[in-house]
Design a protein around this motif. Structure first.
Motif, mmCIF file in Angstrom:
data_model
loop_
_atom_site.group_PDB
_atom_site.id
_atom_site.type_symbol
_atom_site.label_atom_id
_atom_site.label_comp_id
_atom_site.label_asym_id
_atom_site.label_seq_id
_atom_site.Cartn_x
_atom_site.Cartn_y
_atom_site.Cartn_z
ATOM 1 N N GLY A 206 0.816 -1.213 0.000
ATOM 2 C CA GLY A 206 0.000 0.000 0.000
ATOM 3 C C GLY A 206 0.845 1.258 0.000
ATOM 4 O O GLY A 206 0.562 2.210 -0.753
ATOM 5 N N LEU A 207 1.897 1.271 0.821
ATOM 6 C CA LEU A 207 2.790 2.428 0.863
ATOM 7 C C LEU A 207 3.495 2.617 -0.472
ATOM 8 O O LEU A 207 3.591 3.746 -0.975
ATOM 9 N N ALA A 208 3.982 1.517 -1.060
ATOM 10 C CA ALA A 208 4.680 1.600 -2.352
ATOM 11 C C ALA A 208 3.751 2.099 -3.446
ATOM 12 O O ALA A 208 4.149 2.897 -4.300
ATOM 13 N N THR A 209 2.499 1.656 -3.409
ATOM 14 C CA THR A 209 1.516 2.111 -4.400
ATOM 15 C C THR A 209 1.252 3.603 -4.248
ATOM 16 O O THR A 209 1.163 4.336 -5.240
ATOM 17 N N ALA A 210 1.146 4.074 -3.008
ATOM 18 C CA ALA A 210 0.933 5.505 -2.759
ATOM 19 C C ALA A 210 2.128 6.323 -3.239
ATOM 20 O O ALA A 210 1.956 7.407 -3.820
ATOM 21 N N GLN A 211 3.334 5.819 -3.009
ATOM 22 C CA GLN A 211 4.533 6.519 -3.464
ATOM 23 C C GLN A 211 4.583 6.605 -4.986
ATOM 24 O O GLN A 211 4.929 7.649 -5.552
ATOM 25 N N THR A 212 4.219 5.503 -5.646
ATOM 26 C CA THR A 212 4.180 5.505 -7.109
ATOM 27 C C THR A 212 3.143 6.495 -7.625
ATOM 28 O O THR A 212 3.392 7.226 -8.586
ATOM 29 N N ALA A 213 1.967 6.516 -6.975
ATOM 30 C CA ALA A 213 0.917 7.456 -7.371
ATOM 31 C C ALA A 213 1.390 8.894 -7.227
ATOM 32 O O ALA A 213 1.129 9.743 -8.098
ATOM 33 N N TYR B 288 5.480 6.555 -18.118
ATOM 34 C CA TYR B 288 6.144 7.018 -16.902
ATOM 35 C C TYR B 288 5.708 6.269 -15.652
ATOM 36 O O TYR B 288 6.363 6.373 -14.610
ATOM 37 N N LEU B 289 4.651 5.483 -15.752
ATOM 38 C CA LEU B 289 4.380 4.509 -14.696
ATOM 39 C C LEU B 289 5.521 3.485 -14.667
ATOM 40 O O LEU B 289 6.030 3.126 -13.597
ATOM 41 N N SER B 290 5.945 3.049 -15.847
ATOM 42 C CA SER B 290 7.082 2.129 -15.933
ATOM 43 C C SER B 290 8.362 2.799 -15.452
ATOM 44 O O SER B 290 9.188 2.174 -14.769
ATOM 45 N N ALA B 291 8.532 4.078 -15.787
ATOM 46 C CA ALA B 291 9.743 4.791 -15.376
ATOM 47 C C ALA B 291 9.835 4.924 -13.858
ATOM 48 O O ALA B 291 10.931 4.883 -13.297
ATOM 49 N N THR B 292 8.700 5.061 -13.172
ATOM 50 C CA THR B 292 8.739 5.170 -11.712
ATOM 51 C C THR B 292 9.271 3.884 -11.074
ATOM 52 O O THR B 292 9.879 3.925 -10.005
ATOM 53 N N THR B 293 9.050 2.747 -11.719
ATOM 54 C CA THR B 293 9.575 1.496 -11.174
ATOM 55 C C THR B 293 11.091 1.444 -11.297
ATOM 56 O O THR B 293 11.767 0.863 -10.442
ATOM 57 N N VAL B 294 11.632 2.040 -12.358
ATOM 58 C CA VAL B 294 13.086 2.105 -12.517
ATOM 59 C C VAL B 294 13.699 2.926 -11.393
ATOM 60 O O VAL B 294 14.813 2.653 -10.931
#
Length: 221
Positions: A13-20, A160-166
């Protein structure tokens, strides 16, 4: 397997919020500055609203230069700038700097292409009725190009959703960092798979929303 995923649900949940957070801020910056740059590129093209061959060559070259950098290399290259802007090179806010630097020219090019798809006759008709350059841009180009612009923004969001994972590779937080920390380093393929599933759901939601609004604004349908 499910118990492993349940054990890290708060972290997911925290990781998802950070990505958002990273994605939303990056897209907002790209929308404002990349959109303006895209309109500028269109306006100064040869045969356009305010043709300027030299200026277009400079802008076009700068856009191509930034777009040619692989994101990971760009992320590392701008660390001094990131430290100057936000005071640190690590964390979700810090990652927004290289994400934005990459996204602005990317969106600018997509906006330019969307505006080029507007029929020249519509623009000429507006000018014949006495519309100035800003009026043509605001009331004709941006209105007629709405489906293309929405589609461009949707494409940008997925990229840029993919870029956030990088960004997780350099301590940027988000789903990428979560997958590496809890999945890769701990040899937990189930957690890796769960992370990929979350990203797939995100992509599907983004694309579905984008397609919906493209259809709503497309006059040809």
């Amino acid at each position: 397997m499910l118990s492993e995923v349940r054990a890290v649900l708060p972290e997911i949940g925290l990781a998802t919020a950070q990505t958002a957070y990273m994605l939303a801020l990056t897209l907002l910056i790209a929308l404002i500055f990349g959109g303006a740059l895209g309109v500028w590129l269109y306006a100064v093209r040869t045969g356009s609203l305010a043709p300027n061959r030299m200026l277009y060559a400079v802008l076009d070259g700068a856009v191509n230069l930034v777009r040619s950098f692989p994101f990971l290399i760009l992320l590392i290259s701008v660390i001094p700038l990131t430290r100057f802007v936000v005071g640190t090179a690590i964390g979700t806010t810090a990652v927004v700097v290289p994400l934005s630097i990459s996204a602005i020219p990317e969106f600018a090019r997509l906006v330019e292409q969307a505006l080029l798809n507007v029929r020249r006759g519509v623009v000429d008709a507006g000018q014949a009725f006495g519309a100035g350059r800003l009026q043509v841009v605001r009331h004709i180009l941006l209105v007629e190009a709405r489906p293309g612009l929405i589609n461009a923004f949707t494409i940008l969001a997925v990229i840029y959703l993919s870029a956030t994972t990088v960004a997780g590779l350099v301590g940027g937080g988000g789903l990428g960092n979560f997958a590496i920390t809890f999945g890769y380093y701990r040899y937990e393929p189930t957690i890796m798979a769960a992370t990929v599933l979350v990203i797939i759901v995100w992509v599907q939601l983004i694309q579905t929303c984008g397609t919906f609004f493209v259809r709503r604004t497309d006059k040809r349908r």
